[in-house]
Scaffold this motif. Structure first.
Motif, PDB file in Angstrom:
ATOM      1  N   ARG A  26      58.295  44.310  32.851  1.00  0.00           N
ATOM      2  CA  ARG A  26      58.138  43.169  31.947  1.00  0.00           C
ATOM      3  C   ARG A  26      56.832  43.271  31.166  1.00  0.00           C
ATOM      4  O   ARG A  26      56.672  42.615  30.146  1.00  0.00           O
ATOM      5  CB  ARG A  26      58.147  41.851  32.729  1.00  0.00           C
ATOM      6  CG  ARG A  26      59.468  41.558  33.424  1.00  0.00           C
ATOM      7  CD  ARG A  26      59.347  40.357  34.309  1.00  0.00           C
ATOM      8  NE  ARG A  26      58.310  40.618  35.319  1.00  0.00           N
ATOM      9  CZ  ARG A  26      57.942  39.762  36.249  1.00  0.00           C
ATOM     10  NH1 ARG A  26      58.484  38.571  36.300  1.00  0.00           N
ATOM     11  NH2 ARG A  26      57.025  40.071  37.134  1.00  0.00           N
ATOM     12  N   GLN A  27      55.888  44.113  31.658  1.00  0.00           N
ATOM     13  CA  GLN A  27      54.589  44.211  31.013  1.00  0.00           C
ATOM     14  C   GLN A  27      54.247  45.621  30.554  1.00  0.00           C
ATOM     15  O   GLN A  27      53.494  45.790  29.598  1.00  0.00           O
ATOM     16  CB  GLN A  27      53.497  43.715  31.970  1.00  0.00           C
ATOM     17  CG  GLN A  27      53.658  42.256  32.322  1.00  0.00           C
ATOM     18  CD  GLN A  27      52.572  41.760  33.246  1.00  0.00           C
ATOM     19  OE1 GLN A  27      51.695  42.494  33.672  1.00  0.00           O
ATOM     20  NE2 GLN A  27      52.610  40.486  33.563  1.00  0.00           N
ATOM     21  N   LYS A  56      62.035  30.906  25.200  1.00  0.00           N
ATOM     22  CA  LYS A  56      61.514  32.052  25.940  1.00  0.00           C
ATOM     23  C   LYS A  56      62.438  32.258  27.131  1.00  0.00           C
ATOM     24  O   LYS A  56      62.678  31.341  27.909  1.00  0.00           O
ATOM     25  CB  LYS A  56      60.078  31.771  26.401  1.00  0.00           C
ATOM     26  CG  LYS A  56      59.434  32.935  27.110  1.00  0.00           C
ATOM     27  CD  LYS A  56      57.968  32.658  27.396  1.00  0.00           C
ATOM     28  CE  LYS A  56      57.844  32.036  28.761  1.00  0.00           C
ATOM     29  NZ  LYS A  56      56.476  32.024  29.263  1.00  0.00           N
ATOM     30  N   GLU A  60      60.302  36.838  30.330  1.00  0.00           N
ATOM     31  CA  GLU A  60      59.556  37.166  29.115  1.00  0.00           C
ATOM     32  C   GLU A  60      58.165  36.531  29.119  1.00  0.00           C
ATOM     33  O   GLU A  60      57.932  35.508  29.761  1.00  0.00           O
ATOM     34  CB  GLU A  60      60.305  36.678  27.870  1.00  0.00           C
ATOM     35  CG  GLU A  60      61.567  37.452  27.580  1.00  0.00           C
ATOM     36  CD  GLU A  60      62.237  37.000  26.297  1.00  0.00           C
ATOM     37  OE1 GLU A  60      62.852  37.859  25.654  1.00  0.00           O
ATOM     38  OE2 GLU A  60      62.172  35.798  25.949  1.00  0.00           O
ATOM     39  N   THR A  61      57.278  37.156  28.349  1.00  0.00           N
ATOM     40  CA  THR A  61      55.929  36.660  28.116  1.00  0.00           C
ATOM     41  C   THR A  61      55.706  36.606  26.606  1.00  0.00           C
ATOM     42  O   THR A  61      56.096  37.532  25.890  1.00  0.00           O
ATOM     43  CB  THR A  61      54.887  37.607  28.750  1.00  0.00           C
ATOM     44  OG1 THR A  61      55.127  37.677  30.153  1.00  0.00           O
ATOM     45  CG2 THR A  61      53.469  37.124  28.506  1.00  0.00           C
ATOM     46  N   TYR A  89      50.306  27.436  24.697  1.00  0.00           N
ATOM     47  CA  TYR A  89      50.089  28.726  24.039  1.00  0.00           C
ATOM     48  C   TYR A  89      49.093  28.674  22.880  1.00  0.00           C
ATOM     49  O   TYR A  89      48.383  29.645  22.627  1.00  0.00           O
ATOM     50  CB  TYR A  89      51.427  29.297  23.546  1.00  0.00           C
ATOM     51  CG  TYR A  89      52.404  29.505  24.667  1.00  0.00           C
ATOM     52  CD1 TYR A  89      52.207  30.503  25.607  1.00  0.00           C
ATOM     53  CD2 TYR A  89      53.504  28.678  24.835  1.00  0.00           C
ATOM     54  CE1 TYR A  89      53.077  30.686  26.664  1.00  0.00           C
ATOM     55  CE2 TYR A  89      54.387  28.854  25.886  1.00  0.00           C
ATOM     56  CZ  TYR A  89      54.170  29.852  26.801  1.00  0.00           C
ATOM     57  OH  TYR A  89      55.032  30.020  27.849  1.00  0.00           O
ATOM     58  N   THR A 110      47.512  32.714  29.143  1.00  0.00           N
ATOM     59  CA  THR A 110      48.957  32.829  29.344  1.00  0.00           C
ATOM     60  C   THR A 110      49.439  34.280  29.347  1.00  0.00           C
ATOM     61  O   THR A 110      50.546  34.547  29.797  1.00  0.00           O
ATOM     62  CB  THR A 110      49.741  32.061  28.269  1.00  0.00           C
ATOM     63  OG1 THR A 110      49.508  32.653  26.996  1.00  0.00           O
ATOM     64  CG2 THR A 110      49.354  30.595  28.256  1.00  0.00           C
ATOM     65  N   ASP A 112      48.520  36.865  31.104  1.00  0.00           N
ATOM     66  CA  ASP A 112      48.624  37.530  32.414  1.00  0.00           C
ATOM     67  C   ASP A 112      49.487  36.746  33.394  1.00  0.00           C
ATOM     68  O   ASP A 112      49.485  37.002  34.585  1.00  0.00           O
ATOM     69  CB  ASP A 112      47.237  37.783  33.007  1.00  0.00           C
ATOM     70  CG  ASP A 112      46.468  36.504  33.278  1.00  0.00           C
ATOM     71  OD1 ASP A 112      46.950  35.417  32.918  1.00  0.00           O
ATOM     72  OD2 ASP A 112      45.371  36.597  33.852  1.00  0.00           O
ATOM     73  N   ASP A 113      50.271  35.785  32.899  1.00  0.00           N
ATOM     74  CA  ASP A 113      51.103  34.956  33.764  1.00  0.00           C
ATOM     75  C   ASP A 113      52.310  35.699  34.332  1.00  0.00           C
ATOM     76  O   ASP A 113      52.929  35.230  35.268  1.00  0.00           O
ATOM     77  CB  ASP A 113      51.614  33.721  33.014  1.00  0.00           C
ATOM     78  CG  ASP A 113      50.516  32.703  32.759  1.00  0.00           C
ATOM     79  OD1 ASP A 113      49.410  32.858  33.302  1.00  0.00           O
ATOM     80  OD2 ASP A 113      50.779  31.757  32.004  1.00  0.00           O
ATOM     81  N   GLY A 115      56.256  37.355  33.788  1.00  0.00           N
ATOM     82  CA  GLY A 115      57.453  36.821  33.156  1.00  0.00           C
ATOM     83  C   GLY A 115      57.827  35.452  33.690  1.00  0.00           C
ATOM     84  O   GLY A 115      57.573  35.114  34.841  1.00  0.00           O
TER      85      GLY A 115
END
Length: 146
Positions: A26-27, A56, A60-61, A89, A110, A112-113, A115
């Motif tokens: 996801r990242q 969203k 997802e980020t 955001y 936000t 580094d939160d 997904g």
């Protein structure tokens, strides 16, 4: 000099795990998706109005929020958040530049939160002053996820 590893590479590339973990898809190597959200022509937005921008998805980020307007927003401010936290955001962004997509978020807190665990509606909230009916503007929201 010391070597440092970003959070997404701890246990993956730093040698602290054997066998090494896989990076969170996801990242790292994530797929990107974009939402374009344009103001309906001839519609005025008053201070305090909420505007639905999109959704969203799970996992997802939000990695980028840009705003492009054909007219300065003057003293109008824009928050971008979800249904419960209006400024999750973006908090109080103003935009004087015209015809230039301008980054207004997201907040560093936000990114580094990880997904999202559930789908999340994305809303803009207008503050301080109204946005006139003749104003042309579009949000571009960039998301990444597996």
């Amino acid at each position: 000099m010391a070597d440092h590893y970003v959070a997404q590479q701890v246990g993956v590339a730093d040698g602290t795990e054997f066998p090494a973990q896989r990076a969170d898809a996801r990242q790292v190597g994530a797929h990107r998706r974009t939402i374009l959200a344009s103001k309906v022509p001839g519609t005025a937005w008053a201070s305090g109005d909420r505007v639905y921008l999109g959704k969203k998805r799970v996992g997802e980020t939000i990695v980028g929020i840009r705003l492009c307007t054909g007219t300065s927003l003057g003293t109008s401010t824009v928050d971008v958040g979800n249904g419960t936290t209006a400024d999750k955001y973006v908090d109080g962004a103003t935009l004087a530049a015209t015809d230039v997509p301008t980054a207004i978020g997201p907040k560093a807190s936000t990114l580094d939160d990880g997904g999202a665990a559930a789908d999340e509606e994305i809303w803009a909230t207008i503050g301080v002053a109204a946005i006139a009916a003749a104003t042309v503007l579009t949000f571009e929201i960039e998301l990444c996820g597996a």
